[in-house]
Design a protein around this motif. Structure first.
Motif, mmCIF file in Angstrom:
data_model
loop_
_atom_site.group_PDB
_atom_site.id
_atom_site.type_symbol
_atom_site.label_atom_id
_atom_site.label_comp_id
_atom_site.label_asym_id
_atom_site.label_seq_id
_atom_site.Cartn_x
_atom_site.Cartn_y
_atom_site.Cartn_z
ATOM 1 N N TRP A 1 -11.940 -32.888 -35.384
ATOM 2 C CA TRP A 1 -12.028 -32.247 -34.075
ATOM 3 C C TRP A 1 -13.226 -32.780 -33.302
ATOM 4 N N THR B 1 -8.838 -37.086 -31.696
ATOM 5 C CA THR B 1 -8.785 -35.937 -32.604
ATOM 6 C C THR B 1 -7.880 -36.240 -33.798
ATOM 7 N N ALA C 1 -9.691 -28.775 -38.364
ATOM 8 C CA ALA C 1 -8.636 -27.897 -37.886
ATOM 9 C C ALA C 1 -8.108 -27.108 -39.083
#
Length: 509
Positions: A153, A164, A90
């Motif tokens: 992710w 996650t 991310a």
RNA sequence: CGGAGCGUAGCUCAGCCUGGUAGAGCAUUAGCUUUGGGAGCUAAGGGCCGUUGGUUCGAAUCCAGCCGCUCCGACCA
């Protein structure tokens, strides 16, 4: 027979989800793949943290905290590391929102010059600090741990097993010599093994991962592997020897006593909230979770059998005294965690809630117990006798002085013994050809299949890929090469060449 | 991102094929009864049937898009 869950372990994946939900452990959140850990689930995590933190500190490590954002350029420094994590990161690119065309969105004028990655692991940002902190051989070894959240992710999340965002502990160390760093890697693996077995009552096999399963950037990766009740393997913890890879990429160097500038050898190791998934799938039964007392947030729960009558007051008073007396006892070096459930719901429902949550001992006190000075209890690890709930009544004094602590210890050991028998009984040795592997894993995927322990020649590169592909056809992976190896080996199951090592293969989470 | 299934009351689901005023069980609330262990009876409350659009006199039901969930792949110390 009426069970506390409406799904049994024959549908293992559905059963797992039912336990997570009905035991009040966690739930999904509005953010895909990220979970809400509820008080009972978080309570288990706190117990895990407390005991593991003690063990990490006992081996000389200190806790720190590093930022959750890592400059993109840091991640890029170690080539294999980038490759391994690139697909699941991310990234923060802006630092401000703006209303544009009636929609709240990132302000184009607030774009970060260098994007920040949300840490998937912290080797790079901790390595950056290490490079500054280490100057002399006198600064070594540097032994650091942090408790943190990380983000990867994942495409297919499962509560606790693969989310996650997850919580974990990551240790990072730097050493003057390779031998010392290898020793550290193995030492922490052993800390994980003993923690898993003593505290989680979850037997594991410690070993070295094959080359293709290594942590990106590691020279060697070790793991502990646990067997779930469906026969699948769960990698419950890892410890990596990183050699000088990260030291080189980040300039972690020291001057030795002769004044020579040398690269450090580093290690990293971690366990996560995945352990909770392991505990559920190791100890759960058709009535829900069964928690080992060492990590149960409440070890003994008292349910007063109230019925809106005058004698309720006596029952409550008796229970309050009892809970206070239980709290004066100790187990595993700590006060007994006893709880009196006074929530205003039906007593019968309270009992079933505690059964599903896996409280090790549930005590039910009615007016007759209160009047007669008795304690009626049931143990969660042996909840039923045939189809019926088994509850036992004892004089209060006997329960307090002899039974309570002894029972908790018995439950802890009993859960371990049960899981240990399952692990030991389901690793098959002696399979020497591929046909044997196919036969062992033939039939429906839903059937219980354990692991195989086979001999191989430890091929590398393309030859290893060929083995990996072959295994993949049966949904198998190499779990690890157990640390305890025999003196001689059968020929390699895959190539027929001379065997050099025994490995475990099986299906995995 | 590919394949399959699903989205209806707080929860688990039926109804959809064959379009015609929204159903059950559990849970909730109230009353009565019961009380050594997941109670019974009676009554009540609770739903723009995931969402947007289309077909139709009429859509939970048929069609399409989107969103979400589960499973199988791909991916994953």
């Amino acid at each position: 027979m009426q069970r506390a869950l409406d799904i049994n372990r024959t549908r293992f994946a559905d059963w797992y989800q039912a336990v997570v939900r009905d035991a009040d452990m966690a739930e999904t959140s509005p953010v895909r793949g990220a979970m809400v850990i509820k008080p009972w689930g978080y309570g288990v995590w706190e117990q895990i943290q407390q005991e593991l933190d003690r063990r990490i500190k006992a081996t000389g490590h200190e806790n720190c905290y590093f930022p959750m954002f890592i400059p993109l350029s840091f991640i890029a420094k170690e080539a294999e590391h980038v490759e391994g994590f690139a697909k699941e990161m991310a990234i923060v690119t802006h630092h401000r929102l703006k209303m544009i065309d009636g929609k709240l969105q990132p302000d184009p004028d607030a774009k970060l010059e260098e994007p920040l990655v949300v840490r998937p692991t912290s080797e790079t940002i901790i390595g950056d600090a290490f490079a500054r902190w280490v100057r002399s051989h006198r600064d070594l070894p540097l032994l650091i741990n942090q408790w943190a959240n990380v983000v990867r992710w994942e495409m297919r999340p499962r509560l606790f097993l693969r989310t996650t965002e997850f919580l974990w502990q990551e240790g990072h160390t730097a050493h003057a010599s390779e031998a010392e760093a290898v020793e550290e890697t193995r030492k922490m693996l052993e800390v994980y093994r003993t923690f898993s077995e003593d505290t989680l009552a979850m037997p594991v096999i410690a070993g070295e991962k094959p080359e293709n399963e290594r942590f990106p950037g590691a020279v060697n990766t070790y793991s502990i592997e646990a067997m779930m009740q469906d026969g699948k393997a769960l990698q419950a913890g890892t410890s990596h020897f990183l050699g000088t890879h990260f030291a080189e990429a980040q300039g972690i160097k020291f001057q030795d006593d002769a004044g020579t500038v040398t690269l450090c050898n580093t290690t990293s190791w971690g366990v996560s909230t995945r352990l909770i998934g392991g505990v559920i799938m190791t100890h759960g039964d058709d009535d829900g979770l069964r928690l080992p007392p060492a990590i149960a947030p409440k070890q003994i729960v008292i349910v007063p059998m109230l019925r809106d009558k005058p004698e309720d007051a006596d029952v409550l008073k008796y229970c309050e005294d009892l809970v206070a007396m239980l709290r004066k006892l100790s187990i595993f070096g700590q006060p007994v965690r006893a709880h009196l459930d006074t929530k205003k719901i039906k007593s019968a429902e309270k009992r079933w809630n505690w059964v599903r949550r896996g409280a090790p001992i549930i005590i039910e006190i009615g007016p007759r117990d209160a009047a007669g000075g008795n304690v009626t209890y049931m143990r969660r690890d042996q909840l039923r006798e045939g189809d019926k709930i088994k509850s036992i009544a004892l004089p209060r004094q006997e329960f307090l002085e002899e039974k309570a602590v002894q029972l908790l210890a018995e439950i802890q050991h009993g859960l371990y013994a049960e899981a240990k028998a399952r692990l030991d009984g389901n690793i098959r040795c002696g399979v020497t050809d591929w046909k044997g592997v196919e036969d062992y894993y033939a039939g429906s995927d839903d059937d219980f299949k354990g692991w195989l322990r086979v001999s191989w020649s430890k091929p590398t590169a393309a030859a290893l890929d060929a083995v990996d592909t072959k295994l993949k056809g049966l949904k198998l992976t190499i779990r690890n090469a157990p640390l305890d190896q025999p003196a001689s080996f059968a020929p390699c199951l895959f190539t027929g060449a001379a065997g050099v090592e025994e490995i475990l293969i099986g299906r995995a989470y």
